[in-house]
Design a protein around this motif. Structure first.
Motif, PDB file in Angstrom:
ATOM      1  N   GLY A  12       0.765  -1.245  -0.062  1.00  0.00           N
ATOM      2  CA  GLY A  12       0.156  -0.148  -0.184  1.00  0.00           C
ATOM      3  C   GLY A  12       0.666   1.207   0.047  1.00  0.00           C
ATOM      4  N   ASP A  13       1.747   1.257   0.765  1.00  0.00           N
ATOM      5  CA  ASP A  13       2.688   2.365   0.807  1.00  0.00           C
ATOM      6  C   ASP A  13       3.301   2.788  -0.719  1.00  0.00           C
ATOM      7  OD1 ASP A  13       2.343   2.561   3.559  1.00  0.00           O
ATOM      8  OD2 ASP A  13       4.302   1.838   3.914  1.00  0.00           O
ATOM      9  N   ARG A  14       3.568   1.594  -1.347  1.00  0.00           N
ATOM     10  CA  ARG A  14       4.074   1.887  -2.801  1.00  0.00           C
ATOM     11  C   ARG A  14       2.846   1.991  -3.830  1.00  0.00           C
ATOM     12  NH1 ARG A  14       9.643   2.850  -2.737  1.00  0.00           N
ATOM     13  NH2 ARG A  14      10.430   2.103  -1.072  1.00  0.00           N
ATOM     14  N   GLY A  15       1.777   2.183  -3.229  1.00  0.00           N
ATOM     15  CA  GLY A  15       0.586   2.446  -4.343  1.00  0.00           C
ATOM     16  C   GLY A  15      -0.003   1.152  -4.915  1.00  0.00           C
ATOM     17  N   MET A  16       0.175   0.021  -4.182  1.00  0.00           N
ATOM     18  CA  MET A  16      -0.192  -1.071  -4.813  1.00  0.00           C
ATOM     19  C   MET A  16      -1.378  -1.854  -3.533  1.00  0.00           C
ATOM     20  SD  MET A  16       2.958  -3.067  -6.233  1.00  0.00           S
ATOM     21  CE  MET A  16       4.005  -2.461  -4.889  1.00  0.00           C
ATOM     22  N   VAL A  17      -2.285  -2.486  -4.240  1.00  0.00           N
ATOM     23  CA  VAL A  17      -3.415  -3.166  -3.332  1.00  0.00           C
ATOM     24  C   VAL A  17      -2.967  -4.651  -3.337  1.00  0.00           C
ATOM     25  CG1 VAL A  17      -5.816  -3.401  -3.210  1.00  0.00           C
ATOM     26  CG2 VAL A  17      -5.206  -1.491  -4.162  1.00  0.00           C
ATOM     27  N   ALA A  18      -2.933  -5.014  -2.137  1.00  0.00           N
ATOM     28  CA  ALA A  18      -2.778  -6.673  -1.709  1.00  0.00           C
ATOM     29  C   ALA A  18      -4.074  -7.439  -1.528  1.00  0.00           C
ATOM     30  CB  ALA A  18      -1.896  -6.601  -0.405  1.00  0.00           C
ATOM     31  N   GLY A  19      -3.992  -8.692  -1.907  1.00  0.00           N
ATOM     32  CA  GLY A  19      -5.151  -9.321  -1.838  1.00  0.00           C
ATOM     33  C   GLY A  19      -4.836 -10.794  -1.358  1.00  0.00           C
ATOM     34  N   GLN A  20      -5.102 -11.169  -0.157  1.00  0.00           N
ATOM     35  CA  GLN A  20      -4.705 -12.133   0.403  1.00  0.00           C
ATOM     36  C   GLN A  20      -5.251 -13.734  -0.037  1.00  0.00           C
ATOM     37  OE1 GLN A  20      -3.818 -13.253   4.861  1.00  0.00           O
ATOM     38  NE2 GLN A  20      -6.074 -13.807   4.358  1.00  0.00           N
ATOM     39  N   ILE A  21      -4.578 -14.600  -0.472  1.00  0.00           N
ATOM     40  CA  ILE A  21      -5.273 -15.841  -0.777  1.00  0.00           C
ATOM     41  C   ILE A  21      -4.455 -16.957  -0.054  1.00  0.00           C
ATOM     42  CG2 ILE A  21      -5.679 -17.523  -2.777  1.00  0.00           C
ATOM     43  CD1 ILE A  21      -5.787 -15.108  -4.861  1.00  0.00           C
ATOM     44  N   LEU A  22      -5.205 -17.928   0.542  1.00  0.00           N
ATOM     45  CA  LEU A  22      -4.878 -18.930   1.451  1.00  0.00           C
ATOM     46  C   LEU A  22      -5.262 -20.195   0.781  1.00  0.00           C
ATOM     47  CD1 LEU A  22      -5.333 -17.530   5.044  1.00  0.00           C
ATOM     48  CD2 LEU A  22      -3.212 -17.448   3.694  1.00  0.00           C
ATOM     49  N   LEU A  23      -4.026 -21.001   0.213  1.00  0.00           N
ATOM     50  CA  LEU A  23      -4.613 -22.281  -0.541  1.00  0.00           C
ATOM     51  C   LEU A  23      -4.006 -23.512   0.179  1.00  0.00           C
ATOM     52  CD1 LEU A  23      -2.944 -21.188  -3.883  1.00  0.00           C
ATOM     53  CD2 LEU A  23      -5.202 -21.171  -3.323  1.00  0.00           C
ATOM     54  N   THR A  24      -4.858 -24.599  -0.191  1.00  0.00           N
ATOM     55  CA  THR A  24      -4.521 -25.814   0.406  1.00  0.00           C
ATOM     56  C   THR A  24      -3.990 -26.690  -0.922  1.00  0.00           C
ATOM     57  OG1 THR A  24      -6.580 -26.616   0.296  1.00  0.00           O
ATOM     58  CG2 THR A  24      -6.059 -25.985   2.214  1.00  0.00           C
ATOM     59  N   LEU A  25      -3.598 -27.839  -0.432  1.00  0.00           N
ATOM     60  CA  LEU A  25      -3.107 -28.679  -1.633  1.00  0.00           C
ATOM     61  C   LEU A  25      -4.256 -28.896  -2.538  1.00  0.00           C
ATOM     62  CD1 LEU A  25      -0.432 -30.207  -2.422  1.00  0.00           C
ATOM     63  CD2 LEU A  25      -1.429 -32.106  -1.227  1.00  0.00           C
ATOM     64  N   GLY A  26      -5.253 -29.218  -1.934  1.00  0.00           N
ATOM     65  CA  GLY A  26      -6.403 -29.383  -2.762  1.00  0.00           C
ATOM     66  C   GLY A  26      -6.890 -28.425  -3.888  1.00  0.00           C
ATOM     67  N   ASP A  27      -6.494 -27.122  -3.665  1.00  0.00           N
ATOM     68  CA  ASP A  27      -6.994 -26.040  -4.555  1.00  0.00           C
ATOM     69  C   ASP A  27      -5.794 -25.970  -5.755  1.00  0.00           C
ATOM     70  OD1 ASP A  27      -9.009 -24.967  -2.852  1.00  0.00           O
ATOM     71  OD2 ASP A  27      -7.265 -24.009  -1.470  1.00  0.00           O
ATOM     72  N   THR A  28      -4.812 -26.535  -5.628  1.00  0.00           N
ATOM     73  CA  THR A  28      -3.960 -26.539  -6.839  1.00  0.00           C
ATOM     74  C   THR A  28      -3.928 -28.084  -7.482  1.00  0.00           C
ATOM     75  OG1 THR A  28      -1.983 -27.237  -5.632  1.00  0.00           O
ATOM     76  CG2 THR A  28      -2.485 -24.978  -5.920  1.00  0.00           C
ATOM     77  N   GLU A  29      -4.543 -28.893  -6.642  1.00  0.00           N
ATOM     78  CA  GLU A  29      -4.425 -30.342  -7.445  1.00  0.00           C
ATOM     79  C   GLU A  29      -5.990 -30.771  -7.983  1.00  0.00           C
ATOM     80  OE1 GLU A  29      -1.012 -31.417  -7.607  1.00  0.00           O
ATOM     81  OE2 GLU A  29      -1.178 -29.360  -7.044  1.00  0.00           O
ATOM     82  N   GLU A  30      -7.018 -30.367  -7.408  1.00  0.00           N
ATOM     83  CA  GLU A  30      -8.228 -30.797  -7.863  1.00  0.00           C
ATOM     84  C   GLU A  30      -8.506 -29.869  -8.874  1.00  0.00           C
ATOM     85  OE1 GLU A  30     -10.980 -31.527  -4.598  1.00  0.00           O
ATOM     86  OE2 GLU A  30      -9.344 -32.461  -3.426  1.00  0.00           O
ATOM     87  N   ARG A  31      -8.954 -30.500 -10.208  1.00  0.00           N
ATOM     88  CA  ARG A  31      -9.091 -29.469 -11.232  1.00  0.00           C
ATOM     89  C   ARG A  31     -10.234 -28.407 -10.865  1.00  0.00           C
ATOM     90  NH1 ARG A  31     -10.865 -32.784 -15.725  1.00  0.00           N
ATOM     91  NH2 ARG A  31      -9.019 -34.228 -14.832  1.00  0.00           N
ATOM     92  N   ARG A  32     -11.498 -28.889 -10.291  1.00  0.00           N
ATOM     93  CA  ARG A  32     -12.591 -27.986 -10.110  1.00  0.00           C
ATOM     94  C   ARG A  32     -12.145 -26.698  -9.319  1.00  0.00           C
ATOM     95  NH1 ARG A  32     -17.974 -28.678 -10.933  1.00  0.00           N
ATOM     96  NH2 ARG A  32     -19.408 -27.586  -9.138  1.00  0.00           N
ATOM     97  N   ARG A  33     -11.482 -27.229  -8.309  1.00  0.00           N
ATOM     98  CA  ARG A  33     -10.996 -26.033  -7.138  1.00  0.00           C
ATOM     99  C   ARG A  33      -9.902 -25.431  -8.071  1.00  0.00           C
ATOM    100  NH1 ARG A  33     -10.248 -29.555  -1.860  1.00  0.00           N
ATOM    101  NH2 ARG A  33      -9.412 -27.515  -1.077  1.00  0.00           N
ATOM    102  N   TYR A  34      -9.071 -25.899  -8.663  1.00  0.00           N
ATOM    103  CA  TYR A  34      -8.037 -25.146  -9.354  1.00  0.00           C
ATOM    104  C   TYR A  34      -8.500 -24.077 -10.180  1.00  0.00           C
ATOM    105  CZ  TYR A  34      -4.250 -24.994 -12.687  1.00  0.00           C
ATOM    106  OH  TYR A  34      -3.120 -24.364 -13.424  1.00  0.00           O
TER     107      TYR A  34
END
Ligand code: GLU
Length: 379
Positions: free
Chosen positions: A103-125
């Motif tokens: 934010g101090d550098r003019g950018m907006v951060a968005g937090q994403i917390l992932l579990t293994l399933g979110d990258t390995e299961e096609r639908r959640r991916y």
């Protein structure tokens, strides 16, 4: 391996960059506090890439390290419930410092917390990928970590090197930067062997390269070089180059850009061709769409597949599944990831995309298979 000057890509050439930051860079081990000044400088480097138009994603460790000290938990390996508790406490602080630093550098951060399933299961991916893509479209900076509070002993990455590589592939990034406390890959353990040399460029991860990352018994490999080599395999297969550099010096990205010490792992591919190869080759099709001649021509000219051009569907596919695309004579002309479940697809085929909301009661994508998620015969 080649000489650095001959083959080292320039940072300015990349359009979507994932930067992974290790815990030891962010959290001072003695005071268990954040290295704010260092972070402010890194944010400055990230802002420079962002200002130039590159999409920037951060994969940041540090939740467990931060939470551990707040809760008064000991150093060293923690039992699972303690590391979950530490992550629960530390992740709040971690998200805040990133939001502030960016934010101090003019950018907006968005937090994403992932579990293994979110990258390995096609639908959640697919959902996770859509969220990442949307944040990037909106010029926000996704700040990603593993969701350590709900990760279990068996189902977790455990290291953010491989997580960052999966994120790079998921986001179709063209560069992954692993900032760590080592310069890169050495021919041998530099702590033990004075003849050890830094390898500037790895054109392909071979068995010899994997051997250099050390066996389990080596002090050097505990620094995490093995997970970094695993990450290199994932990232380069997904079409991203990867670079490992020592992040401890101020402005580590500028150092890489200025030709500072690091190891580049090169991909023979691009994110798009890697993705299309993956779609063409590695998925079991769950159904098929038959398209009319007009749609077949549109696909051949690089367009997405719209419901209007589909005459018939087969199979009980779900959103995100790979399905075949057949022409009016039944010949396979390609395959792709479908954006609707079969039951919804059945209601919208042959109809204009403008009617989708009225037919289904929700506003889904205009296309039934997006161009980027499709591999045609020749691709
Ligand atoms: N996800 C862990 C954390 O935020 C870090 C894993 C790693 O350092 O690779 O504490």
């Amino acid at each position: 391996m080649t000489s650095p000057d001959a083959a080292t890509p320039s940072l300015a050439a990349f359009r979507r960059i994932v930067v992974k930051v290790g815990s030891s860079l962010l959290v001072d081990p003695s005071e268990a506090d954040l290295k704010r000044e260092w972070l402010a400088q890194l944010a400055g480097d990230l802002a420079e890439l962002h200002r130039r138009g590159a999409d920037v994603l951060v994969v940041s460790s540090g939740a467990v390290a931060l939470g551990r000290s707040v809760l008064g938990l000991p150093r060293g390996a923690l039992p699972l419930e303690d590391s979950q508790a530490a992550a629960a406490v530390g992740q709040i602080a971690l998200a805040r410092v990133w939001a502030e630093a960016l934010g101090d550098r003019g950018m907006v951060a968005g937090q994403i917390l992932l579990t293994l399933g979110d990258t390995e299961e096609r639908r959640r991916y697919l959902y996770a990928r859509e969220c990442l893509t949307r944040l990037l479209d909106l010029r926000a900076v996704p700040v990603i970590n593993e969701n350590d509070t709900v990760a279990t002993a068996e189902i977790r990455y455990g290291d953010n090197d491989r997580l960052a590589a999966r994120v790079a592939a998921m986001a179709s990034a063209d560069l992954l930067v692993l900032l760590s406390d080592v310069d890169g890959l050495y021919t041998a353990d530099p702590g033990r062997d004075p003849a050890a040399r830094l390898i500037p460029v790895v054109a392909r991860v071979t068995a010899a390269i994997e051997a250099m990352a050390g066996g389990a018994a080596s002090q050097f490999s505990r620094g995490g070089m093995r997970t970094k080599i695993e990450a290199a395999k994932i990232a380069t297969t997904g079409g991203a180059h990867m670079v490992i550099a020592d992040g401890r010096a101020p402005s580590p990205l500028s150092r890489i850009a200025d030709g500072g010490p690091c190891t580049w792992f090169l991909t023979p591919s691009t994110p798009m061709t890697a993705r299309k190869k993956w779609i063409a080759g590695s998925l079991e099709p769950k159904g098929c769409v038959h398209v009319d001649d007009g749609a077949a021509r549109a696909l051949a000219s690089g367009k997405s597949l719209l419901p209007a051009g589909v005459t018939r569907i087969e199979g009980g596919f779900a959103r995100g599944d790979c399905i075949l695309i057949r022409n009016a004579r039944g010949g396979e002309i390609g395959r792709g990831l479908v954006t609707y479940d079969a039951s919804d697809a059945a209601q919208i085929i042959g109809r204009s995309s403008r009617d989708i909301e009225g037919l289904l009661g929700f506003k889904g994508p205009d296309e039934i298979i997006h161009r980027d998620d499709m591999a045609l015969g020749g691709e």
